[in-house]
Scaffold this active site. Structure first.
Site, PDB file in Angstrom:
ATOM      1  N   SER A 119       0.801  -1.230  -0.081  1.00 51.58           N
ATOM      2  CA  SER A 119       0.032   0.015   0.019  1.00 51.58           C
ATOM      3  C   SER A 119       0.880   1.419  -0.091  1.00 51.58           C
ATOM      4  CB  SER A 119      -0.793   0.086   1.186  1.00 51.58           C
ATOM      5  OG  SER A 119      -1.671  -1.031   1.429  1.00 51.58           O
ATOM      6  N   HIS A 140      -1.140  -2.349  -7.051  1.00 51.22           N
ATOM      7  CA  HIS A 140      -1.860  -1.944  -5.777  1.00 51.22           C
ATOM      8  C   HIS A 140      -3.350  -2.356  -5.924  1.00 51.22           C
ATOM      9  CE1 HIS A 140      -3.075   1.134  -2.307  1.00 51.22           C
ATOM     10  NE2 HIS A 140      -3.262  -0.106  -2.151  1.00 51.22           N
ATOM     11  N   GLU A 152      -3.517   0.467  -8.605  1.00 49.46           N
ATOM     12  CA  GLU A 152      -2.641   1.369  -9.079  1.00 49.46           C
ATOM     13  C   GLU A 152      -1.260   0.749  -9.635  1.00 49.46           C
ATOM     14  OE1 GLU A 152      -2.027   3.478  -5.198  1.00 49.46           O
ATOM     15  OE2 GLU A 152      -1.819   5.373  -6.093  1.00 49.46           O
ATOM     16  N   ASN A 190      -3.032   6.063  -1.045  1.00 44.69           N
ATOM     17  CA  ASN A 190      -2.809   6.212   0.324  1.00 44.69           C
ATOM     18  C   ASN A 190      -2.217   7.627   0.877  1.00 44.69           C
ATOM     19  OD1 ASN A 190      -4.307   3.947   1.509  1.00 44.69           O
ATOM     20  ND2 ASN A 190      -2.532   2.795   0.767  1.00 44.69           N
TER      21      ASN A 190
HETATM   22  P1  NAD Z   1      -3.613  -9.718   6.111  1.00 40.89           P
HETATM   23  O1  NAD Z   1      -3.043  -9.423   7.307  1.00 40.89           O
HETATM   24  O2  NAD Z   1      -5.095  -9.989   5.849  1.00 40.89           O
HETATM   25  O3  NAD Z   1      -2.809 -10.878   5.218  1.00 40.89           O
HETATM   26  C1  NAD Z   1      -1.359 -11.161   5.071  1.00 40.89           C
HETATM   27  C2  NAD Z   1      -1.085 -12.431   5.186  1.00 40.89           C
HETATM   28  O4  NAD Z   1       0.231 -12.544   4.812  1.00 40.89           O
HETATM   29  C3  NAD Z   1      -1.546 -13.600   6.250  1.00 40.89           C
HETATM   30  O5  NAD Z   1      -2.134 -14.454   5.602  1.00 40.89           O
HETATM   31  C4  NAD Z   1       0.111 -13.855   6.671  1.00 40.89           C
HETATM   32  O6  NAD Z   1       0.035 -15.120   7.147  1.00 40.89           O
HETATM   33  C5  NAD Z   1       0.853 -13.790   5.203  1.00 40.89           C
HETATM   34  N1  NAD Z   1       2.342 -13.576   5.523  1.00 40.89           N
HETATM   35  C6  NAD Z   1       3.263 -13.148   6.248  1.00 40.89           C
HETATM   36  N2  NAD Z   1       4.199 -13.355   5.897  1.00 40.89           N
HETATM   37  C7  NAD Z   1       4.474 -14.118   5.043  1.00 40.89           C
HETATM   38  C8  NAD Z   1       5.183 -14.904   4.323  1.00 40.89           C
HETATM   39  N3  NAD Z   1       6.737 -14.470   4.560  1.00 40.89           N
HETATM   40  N4  NAD Z   1       5.262 -15.580   3.245  1.00 40.89           N
HETATM   41  C9  NAD Z   1       3.782 -15.880   2.866  1.00 40.89           C
HETATM   42  N5  NAD Z   1       2.789 -15.154   3.522  1.00 40.89           N
HETATM   43  C10 NAD Z   1       3.023 -14.567   4.778  1.00 40.89           C
HETATM   44  O7  NAD Z   1      -3.199  -8.459   5.158  1.00 40.89           O
HETATM   45  P2  NAD Z   1      -3.810  -7.728   3.856  1.00 40.89           P
HETATM   46  O8  NAD Z   1      -4.794  -6.739   4.313  1.00 40.89           O
HETATM   47  O9  NAD Z   1      -4.405  -8.793   2.982  1.00 40.89           O
HETATM   48  O10 NAD Z   1      -2.594  -6.891   3.141  1.00 40.89           O
HETATM   49  C11 NAD Z   1      -1.460  -7.476   2.388  1.00 40.89           C
HETATM   50  C12 NAD Z   1      -0.991  -6.367   1.731  1.00 40.89           C
HETATM   51  O11 NAD Z   1      -1.755  -5.935   1.065  1.00 40.89           O
HETATM   52  C13 NAD Z   1      -0.201  -5.562   2.631  1.00 40.89           C
HETATM   53  O12 NAD Z   1       1.135  -5.178   1.916  1.00 40.89           O
HETATM   54  C14 NAD Z   1      -1.130  -4.231   2.487  1.00 40.89           C
HETATM   55  O13 NAD Z   1      -0.793  -2.855   2.741  1.00 40.89           O
HETATM   56  C15 NAD Z   1      -1.563  -4.416   1.145  1.00 40.89           C
HETATM   57  N6  NAD Z   1      -2.889  -3.789   0.984  1.00 40.89           N
HETATM   58  C16 NAD Z   1      -4.074  -3.974   1.952  1.00 40.89           C
HETATM   59  C17 NAD Z   1      -5.266  -3.005   1.783  1.00 40.89           C
HETATM   60  C18 NAD Z   1      -6.439  -3.312   2.729  1.00 40.89           C
HETATM   61  O14 NAD Z   1      -7.302  -2.771   2.653  1.00 40.89           O
HETATM   62  N7  NAD Z   1      -6.357  -4.229   3.700  1.00 40.89           N
HETATM   63  C19 NAD Z   1      -5.614  -2.392   0.437  1.00 40.89           C
HETATM   64  C20 NAD Z   1      -4.563  -2.596  -0.279  1.00 40.89           C
HETATM   65  C21 NAD Z   1      -3.425  -3.205  -0.186  1.00 40.89           C
END
Ligand code: NAD
Length: 283
Positions: A119, A140, A152, A190
């Site tokens: 993000s 993104h 994005e 963001n």
């Molecule tokens: P989340 O916490 O729901 O999921 C993250 C996952 O990553 C978990 O299942 C965890 O077990 C896994 N993980 C951690 N380390 C790992 C590794 N080394 N190998 C494999 N898996 C691993 O988080 P999310 O909300 O899905 O966010 C994930 C990414 O997407 C982040 O970079 C976040 O900034 C980005 N993002 C989030 C949003 C949102 O609204 N939540 C929107 C756009 C982008």
């Protein structure tokens, strides 16, 4: 080489959504995470969303089955060997992402593109830890991925033109609208959204209004479909804090100082919807 096989690393809320839209668009997808339980949770959530889409008449049973047939799971990063494209969606932590990209760089084929769904983190720095910086790019997606139209696309300073064009065309295949931006903290989405959420949290912290009232002002007064604190709970308060830290550090400007209340909620493990408690309580 065309993109046919996609590996999505991270089966949380974003990773499972990305895996779903990729499989729905005809790609063969492997959804990877660190253990079976998490991967299974991701697949179950895809299953649930597809079933609901069938019930609402948005897709057919055949489309649902086809999507599920194109999806497999893994807890072995070695499976990324066959990928044309890896989309990383693990937690928003630069060290974790850098370590993962170093690992992926060793495992995948020479032509494979490594995309990150970060993000806010510097794609340029992530690209620099690999031996293929030209093939690293930001992709993104917005939450929830199956619903939101925007992607994005973030070009690191090293991203080559071929990689960019391929990712632009994958975004089109996924039926998304892409906007291309350069690699600066928070990109566009963001950089604008998070300071607004942070300010909403300050408004609660300073006792100006309750979370419900802050959300009502922004919904009814500004026509936002969802109040900023509800949205923060949906995004994940841990992710919101991490993004604010990136903006604060990246620009060195105090206007991005994360609200102490946000920090305290994260310290308490109140991450929002995914943990059952944030500014609101979820059952
Ligand atoms: P989340 O916490 O729901 O999921 C993250 C996952 O990553 C978990 O299942 C965890 O077990 C896994 N993980 C951690 N380390 C790992 C590794 N080394 N190998 C494999 N898996 C691993 O988080 P999310 O909300 O899905 O966010 C994930 C990414 O997407 C982040 O970079 C976040 O900034 C980005 N993002 C989030 C949003 C949102 O609204 N939540 C929107 C756009 C982008």
């Amino acid at each position: 080489m065309d993109v046919r096989n996609i590996v999505v690393v991270g089966a949380g809320q974003m990773g499972s959504g990305i895996a779903q839209v990729c499989a729905q668009s005809g790609y063969h997808v492997v959804l990877h995470d660190i253990n079976e339980d998490i991967v299974e949770r991701g697949i179950n959530s895809i299953h649930r969303l597809l079933t609901r889409a069938v019930e609402k008449g948005r897709i057919t049973d055949i489309e649902k089955d086809g999507t599920l047939n194109r999806l497999t799971t893994s807890t072995d990063i070695g499976r990324a060997h066959d990928a044309d494209l890896v989309i990383e969606a693990v937690i928003e932590n630069l060290d974790v992402k850098k370590e993962l990209f170093q690992q992926l760089d060793q495992v995948v084929a020479a032509h494979t593109i490594l995309a990150t769904n970060t993000s806010s983190l510097p794609i340029t720095e992530i690209a620099a830890v690999t031996n293929r910086p030209g093939k690293v790019i930001g992709m993104h997606f917005m939450n929830p991925v199956p619903v939101m139209k925007l992607v994005e696309i973030i070009r690191a300073i090293q991203t080559d033109e071929e990689t960019y064009l391929k990712i632009e065309s994958v975004a089109k295949e996924l039926n998304k609208t892409s906007v291309t931006v350069n690699d600066f903290p928070g990109f566009v989405a963001n950089r604008i959204l998070m300071p607004m959420i942070n300010e909403a949290i300050y408004t609660v912290y300073e006792g100006v209004a309750s979370p419900e009232d802050v959300d009502t002002v922004m919904k009814l007064g500004m026509n936002h479909p969802m109040g900023p604190l509800t949205l923060a709970d949906f995004i994940g308060l841990d992710t919101c804090l991490y993004i604010m830290e990136v903006l604060y550090e990246g620009f060195g400007d105090s206007k991005y100082r994360p609200c102490p209340l946000l920090r305290q909620y994260v310290q308490a493990g109140w991450y929002g919807k995914k943990t059952g408690k944030g500014f609101y309580t979820y059952t």
